[in-house]
Write an enzyme that holds these catalytic residues in place. Structure first.
Site, PDB file in Angstrom:
ATOM      1  N   SER A 231     -20.918 -15.120 -21.437  1.00 48.68           N
ATOM      2  CA  SER A 231     -21.621 -15.050 -20.169  1.00 48.68           C
ATOM      3  C   SER A 231     -22.640 -16.193 -20.085  1.00 48.68           C
ATOM      4  CB  SER A 231     -22.269 -13.674 -19.993  1.00 48.68           C
ATOM      5  OG  SER A 231     -22.729 -13.495 -18.677  1.00 48.68           O
ATOM      6  N   ASP A 466     -12.490 -10.482 -14.999  1.00 51.84           N
ATOM      7  CA  ASP A 466     -13.929 -10.652 -15.138  1.00 51.84           C
ATOM      8  C   ASP A 466     -14.578 -10.612 -13.760  1.00 51.84           C
ATOM      9  OD1 ASP A 466     -16.552 -11.723 -15.514  1.00 51.84           O
ATOM     10  OD2 ASP A 466     -15.885 -12.805 -17.287  1.00 51.84           O
ATOM     11  N   HIS A 504     -15.611  -8.564 -18.171  1.00 53.28           N
ATOM     12  CA  HIS A 504     -16.618  -9.561 -18.522  1.00 53.28           C
ATOM     13  C   HIS A 504     -16.957  -9.490 -20.012  1.00 53.28           C
ATOM     14  CE1 HIS A 504     -19.714 -12.445 -17.817  1.00 53.28           C
ATOM     15  NE2 HIS A 504     -20.694 -11.630 -18.145  1.00 53.28           N
TER      16      HIS A 504
END
Length: 577
Positions: A231, A466, A504
């Site tokens: 991320s 995601d 994610h």
């Protein structure tokens, strides 16, 4: 600061040399010759043999003596010997005997009158494998994660600290209490230096300070240095490869938000206003943007995606494993001939098509996206969590646009801000803000000449389900890397992997999210074994219908295709083509 000599410039030693220069020291003197390299960790993070012990008569005493150690523009504020602790319920949280040190750098008062400092935590194992692991951050940072060395993907049962790595984490120079009901998480960004340290300036400072401490405790530098993040941590990973190529030998960039400024506009203004165009009114009289599609409409989109794309890899298995062949047209899903099931109204079909197409300016310029058609995206399309809107709205309004829009009504910003105007502001500078959001945040340059020249390796991955960052964006970046270096040369140092169905960083009901990206990059760096495939396993904890299923993850542009025979539950029945 105490002058220290004997720097051999490998990995983060370059940053340490810069630190020594900044505080009046020197990188010169007798070159330090590292001892023979420690055993190479096997895939999964375990070591092939016992790591070298710290050369200390009393590790505990040496640890305690680190407290107060001067650093460039800072110091170690504490150093505590910490005995091993086994966490049977969460093995990946277990720790070995180690020295826990905490430090602060660049302590100051910001333009808002608040205190700032780059805080970091460095855990140094008693049995050190002579390697360094920089664990990337998440969100907008703002707190110091426990420096365990979390391995990427889902279902890890160990961590880098357990496997002998010295591990560091940082808050990137500011406090950001996590509270999406207000803007308190994002207020640090009114301070220009806090923006810079969050964006890219903390990396060499924290890495260099860690190098100083490792040298002090172990009497030598790490033989190898790694950066691992997902991320925002994945974004930091790409910043490291592009802007600080001498810091790390190997880099894992998971779900990298390397165009985070644009992704934040996509995830807030674009998605909120698109959803508002079709959502029913809520009790407050405003469009209920958290319920853009009904449960039946979500099922329709999911079923249509699977019907269009599931079999593209040669087998019908409830997954979309060949995203390059998945390009349905939602306008063909409109109800006709009196049909009322497994179809959409024209307005809802247009919304779905717009969502997957990604944000564009009023003149048609692509801001971010497009997005893979994956069944795991359905909740994000139809019933997105308020958290998703708020995070990206707070980042876009306060952190990435200049001047910042300081507002406690983050959802109001997402619902009403002008997308064209805010897009222009990510490239703007004004007054005390001398660097644009794009400049201090994004890491979208294909120029990795210096990283490549020093032998660095970078492995990036992104789930195709995601909610935050699009694999299509990563694949287009990889296309530019290939265009710059040629496929053969690019493959020697930079590879990207799609993880079909993964959410994610991990999770996802339609994918296989447990894989060893870190072991792959270590083998690439230390054994010269480029990652031709990573085998991923589906986990029950992720909510899949087929726990234990395995699939090959392939380096882009290859994708997993069924061989025509063999169990569809086994990766051995598929090949990367």
């Amino acid at each position: 600061m105490t002058k220290m000599q004997g720097w051999c410039v490998t990995g983060v030693a370059a940053a340490a040399t810069l630190l020594m220069t900044a505080c009046g020291g020197s990188g010169g003197g007798t070159s330090f010759a590292p001892t023979a390299a420690a055993p190479v960790p096997a895939p999964g993070g375990t070591s092939a043999s016992a790591p070298a012990p710290a050369p200390a008569a009393s590790f505990q005493a040496q640890c305690g003596a680190l407290a107060g150690l001067p650093l460039a523009n800072g110091k170690l504020v504490s150093a505590v010997y910490t005995p091993a602790a086994v966490n049977a319920a969460s093995p990946a949280s277990s720790t070995p005997d180690h020295c826990l040190v905490r430090g602060e750098l660049n302590k100051r008062t910001g333009v808002d009158g608040k205190p700032y400092a780059i805080l970091f935590e460095l855990r140094l194992p008693k049995d050190w494998n002579q390697r360094f692991f920089y664990q990337g951050g998440s969100g907008v940072d703002g707190s110091v994660p426990v420096a365990l060395g979390a391995y990427p993907g889902g279902g890890a049962t160990r961590n880098a600290l357990l496997d002998g790595y010295a591990v560091v984490t940082t808050d990137s120079g500011h406090e950001a209490p996590f509270d999406m009901s207000s803007n308190v998480t994002f207020l640090f960004a009114v301070d220009p230096q806090a923006r810079d340290e969050y964006g890219d300036k903390q990396l060499p400072l924290v890495a260099g300070s860690s190098q100083v401490v490792m040298k002090q405790l172990y009497g030598m530098q790490p033989s190898r240095s790694y950066f691992v993040g997902c991320s925002n941590g994945g974004r930091q990973a790409m910043v490291a490869a592009q802007r600080y190529p001498q810091l790390f030998d190997g880099i894992v960039a998971g779900a990298p938000g390397f165009r985070l400024t644009a992704a934040a506009l996509e995830g807030s203004i674009f998605r909120a206003q698109a959803a508002a165009s079709v959502a029913p009114l809520g009790t407050d009289g405003k469009p209920d943007i958290f319920n853009a599609l009904t449960s039946a409409e979500k099922d329709t989109v999911r079923n249509r995606i699977l019907a269009s794309c599931d079999a593209a890899d040669g087998v019908t298995d409830g997954m979309v494993s060949k995203p390059s062949a998945c390009n349905p047209d939602p306008s063909q899903w409109v109800c006709t001939g009196g049909a009322t099931s497994n179809c959409l109204t024209p307005e809802k079909a247009a919304y779905v098509k717009k969502f997957f197409g990604g944000a564009k300016t009023s003149t048609g310029r692509q801001i971010y996206g497009p997005w893979p058609y994956d069944p795991g995206m359905i909740d994000t399309v139809g019933t997105p969590a308020q958290l998703y809107y708020a995070i990206f709205a707070g980042e876009a309004s306060h952190v990435y646009t200049t001047p910042p829009t300081v507002t406690t009504d983050l959802l109001g910003y997402a619902r009403t801000a002008n997308l064209d105007a805010e897009y222009a502001k990510i490239f703007d500078v004004a007054g005390i803000y001398t660097r644009s959001g794009h400049e201090f945040t994004d890491a979208d340059s294909a120029d990795m000449d210096a990283f490549r020249a020093r032998g660095g390796k970078i492995l990036a991955f992104n789930g195709t389900a995601d909610w935050a960052f699009s694999f299509t964006d990563l694949s287009r970046y990889q296309d530019r890397v290939i265009a710059r270096y040629g496929r053969t040369e690019a493959d020697k140092f930079a590879r990207a992997f799609a993880v079909p169905g993964m959410d994610h960083c991990s999770g996802g009901k339609y994918g296989t999210d447990q894989f060893d990206a870190f072991g792959a990059v270590v083998n690439w760096v230390e054994k010269g074994q480029a990652p031709e495939v990573m085998v991923a396993t589906a986990r029950a904890a992720a909510g899949v219908a087929w726990p234990g299923r395995t699939r090959p993850l392939c380096p882009y542009p290859k994708e997993a295709v069924y061989n025509g025979s063999g169990s569809i539950e086994s990766a051995s029945s598929f090949s990367c083509r």
